[in-house]
Design an enzyme around this catalytic site. Structure first.
Site, PDB file in Angstrom:
ATOM      1  N   CYS A  82      34.593  44.012  46.638  1.00 46.54           N
ATOM      2  CA  CYS A  82      36.011  44.069  46.298  1.00 46.54           C
ATOM      3  C   CYS A  82      36.830  44.605  47.479  1.00 46.54           C
ATOM      4  O   CYS A  82      36.949  43.926  48.486  1.00 46.54           O
ATOM      5  CB  CYS A  82      36.221  44.890  45.034  1.00 46.54           C
ATOM      6  SG  CYS A  82      37.788  44.530  44.196  1.00 46.54           S
TER       7      CYS A  82
ATOM      8  N   HIS B 225      32.274  43.059  40.723  1.00 47.51           N
ATOM      9  CA  HIS B 225      31.770  44.379  40.367  1.00 47.51           C
ATOM     10  C   HIS B 225      30.614  44.218  39.383  1.00 47.51           C
ATOM     11  O   HIS B 225      30.546  43.244  38.635  1.00 47.51           O
ATOM     12  CB  HIS B 225      32.871  45.204  39.696  1.00 47.51           C
ATOM     13  CG  HIS B 225      33.969  45.629  40.614  1.00 47.51           C
ATOM     14  ND1 HIS B 225      33.817  46.622  41.548  1.00 47.51           N
ATOM     15  CD2 HIS B 225      35.248  45.183  40.736  1.00 47.51           C
ATOM     16  CE1 HIS B 225      34.961  46.787  42.200  1.00 47.51           C
ATOM     17  NE2 HIS B 225      35.835  45.922  41.738  1.00 47.51           N
TER      18      HIS B 225
END
Length: 482
Positions: free
Chosen positions: A331, A430
């Site tokens: 991310c 994630h």
């Protein structure tokens, strides 16, 4: 099964007193008895979040509590989520969607609006479930925050629910915490406090009993339960990096502990992997040798990128790559690997642009739209297409030639990127290490060729059952109170 409260609130004398685990334990216990139970936290401030099935974002702790209750996490379980992006500002998320970036003073005025969202969510949950177990935030004794309070007694007073007060004996001063907290409350707030829970006790209970008697005499409130200190739990942390029993294997992984690191729960599966020795490296600490470097997510990518430079990470990463090491960016950490990160609208902090680490051919621009999605796919590297599951929470849009070599195939589309020499991998996913097959594929890509695997869902369920078993005396006491 009889339970005397449609809404019960668990508050704490301090942050990390154990509110989250007590709520999760009660949810599991009530589920065992056949009741439909939902967790609820009016306002949460955390950088660990989860994506719900209805396409929103809530605190990670409420997602864990929903698992304990045996229900799907929903945005109504955490209607207000604050994600700090600086020491004075945070992204305000209402009913799962980002509304604005606010400083503390502006948000204090906004609380009247936020309270309406809280009450709406609570009412919807009451219509669907037999009971709602509510978690407070921080402490109800914060005098400066009592006006317009939506997180603790302000909510309890509004919906007229009883409150259980939890204190952590392991950190010391438990009697002062409980008596002092009561002294800071109004008369009506003290009346709705039905009893105490002393958490994380270890030792001879006989030595504690004189203190319990004194506490009940001083306050007129019963000690409902003394809960034991449980070692080796595997539970998703609400925010701060929690100590998890680690295996200390031979394969070394280092993760910079960024000031605004988000969703560090991504690495929980690695912390308990028998072949892995994982270290979070904090500010000022020497960076140890590693087989794999992982750059984690961030709520302030450009600010944390500046922190990496100040701590000497770019030189360390370059040296690590020269010796054949591998790097993964997740991310915000993925965004840092590119040529540049720009934030023209000041979505995370001050508007501007920063040079990236220049390790992947891509550029990122922050935008107001946040991608929130649970995803499933396969790894695009290795000998077999290992399955992967995860979730996306990000505001940036990244483009460039690096995406010609993806890291994953998600629902038929390319996701993430790998460098031409296959030493660097970046992804927006994630939770990618929570799928055992994907974790093994990633570790094999990084150079670990063991056969061990960790199933985090099994560990999590076992831990939820352990805390539920230990919390049974509290449920018995609550039922006996009528």
């Amino acid at each position: 099964m009889y339970f005397p409260h449609t809404t019960l609130m668990v508050q704490g004398t301090t942050s990390d007193a154990g509110k989250s685990t007590v709520v999760a334990a009660l949810c599991r216990l009530l589920k065992r008895q056949g009741l439909r139970v939902a967790p609820f936290k009016p306002q949460n401030m955390a950088l660990n979040s989860a994506v719900t099935a209805d396409g929103g974002e809530i605190g990670r702790a409420q997602a864990l509590q929903a698992i304990a209750a045996g229900v799907a996490p929903h945005t109504d379980m955490n209607p207000v989520l604050l994600k700090p992006s600086s020491d004075t500002g945070a992204q305000v998320i209402i009913h799962g969607k980002a509304r604005a970036e606010m400083n503390a003073r502006d948000y204090h005025q906004y609380k009247t609006v936020a309270m309406q969202a809280v009450l709406e969510s609570h009412q919807r949950l009451l219509k669907q479930y037999d009971c709602v177990i509510v978690e407070g935030a921080g402490s109800p004794a914060e005098i400066n925050l009592r006006e317009r309070d939506i997180a603790n007694m302000g909510f309890a007073e509004k919906v007229d629910c009883p409150v259980v007060l939890v204190a952590d004996i392991d950190r010391g001063g438990v009697f002062a915490h409980l008596v002092g907290t009561l002294a800071c409350l109004s008369e009506s707030e003290r009346r709705r406090t039905i009893g105490f829970v002393i958490n994380r006790f270890r030792g001879d209970i006989k030595l504690l009993e004189p203190g319990l008697e004194w506490l009940e005499q001083q306050t007129g409130k019963p000690v409902l339960a003394v809960l034991p200190y449980l070692h080796g739990l595997f539970l998703d942390a609400e925010d701060a990096v929690q100590p998890v029993q680690a295996a200390r294997g031979a394969f070394r992984i280092v993760v910079p502990s960024l000031p605004r690191m988000s969703n560090h729960t991504d690495f929980d599966a690695l912390r308990v992997h028998p072949d892995v020795d994982l270290h979070f490296v904090r500010q000022g600490q020497p960076i140890p040798p590693a087989d794999l470097i992982i750059l984690p997510g961030s709520k302030n990518t450009r600010g944390d990128l500046a922190w990496l430079r100040a701590e000497g990470w770019p030189d360390y990463i370059q040296r690590h790559l020269r010796y054949g090491g591998k790097v993964i960016g997740v991310c915000g950490g993925f965004q840092m690997l590119g040529r540049s990160v720009s934030d023209p609208l000041g979505m995370e902090d001050k508007a501007g642009a920063s040079a990236g680490l220049g390790l992947l051919d891509m550029c990122t621009e922050m935008s107001p739209d946040k991608r929130l999605e649970q995803v499933h796919g396969v790894c695009a590297f290795g000998e077999t297409q290992a399955p992967v599951s995860g979730y996306e929470i990000h505001m940036g849009v990244s483009t460039g030639g690096a995406f010609d070599t993806p890291a994953f195939i998600i629902d038929g589309r390319a996701e993430g990127a790998r460098s031409a020499d296959d030493q660097i991998l970046g992804t927006y996913l994630h939770g990618l290490f929570d799928t055992p097959q994907a974790a093994n594929a990633l570790l094999r890509w990084a150079g670990l060729h063991g056969q061990n695997a960790v199933d985090t869902s099994v560990l999590r369920e076992a831990s939820l059952d352990r805390i539920a078993d230990a919390t049974q005396p509290l449920l018995d006491a609550l039922i006996a109170l009528k």
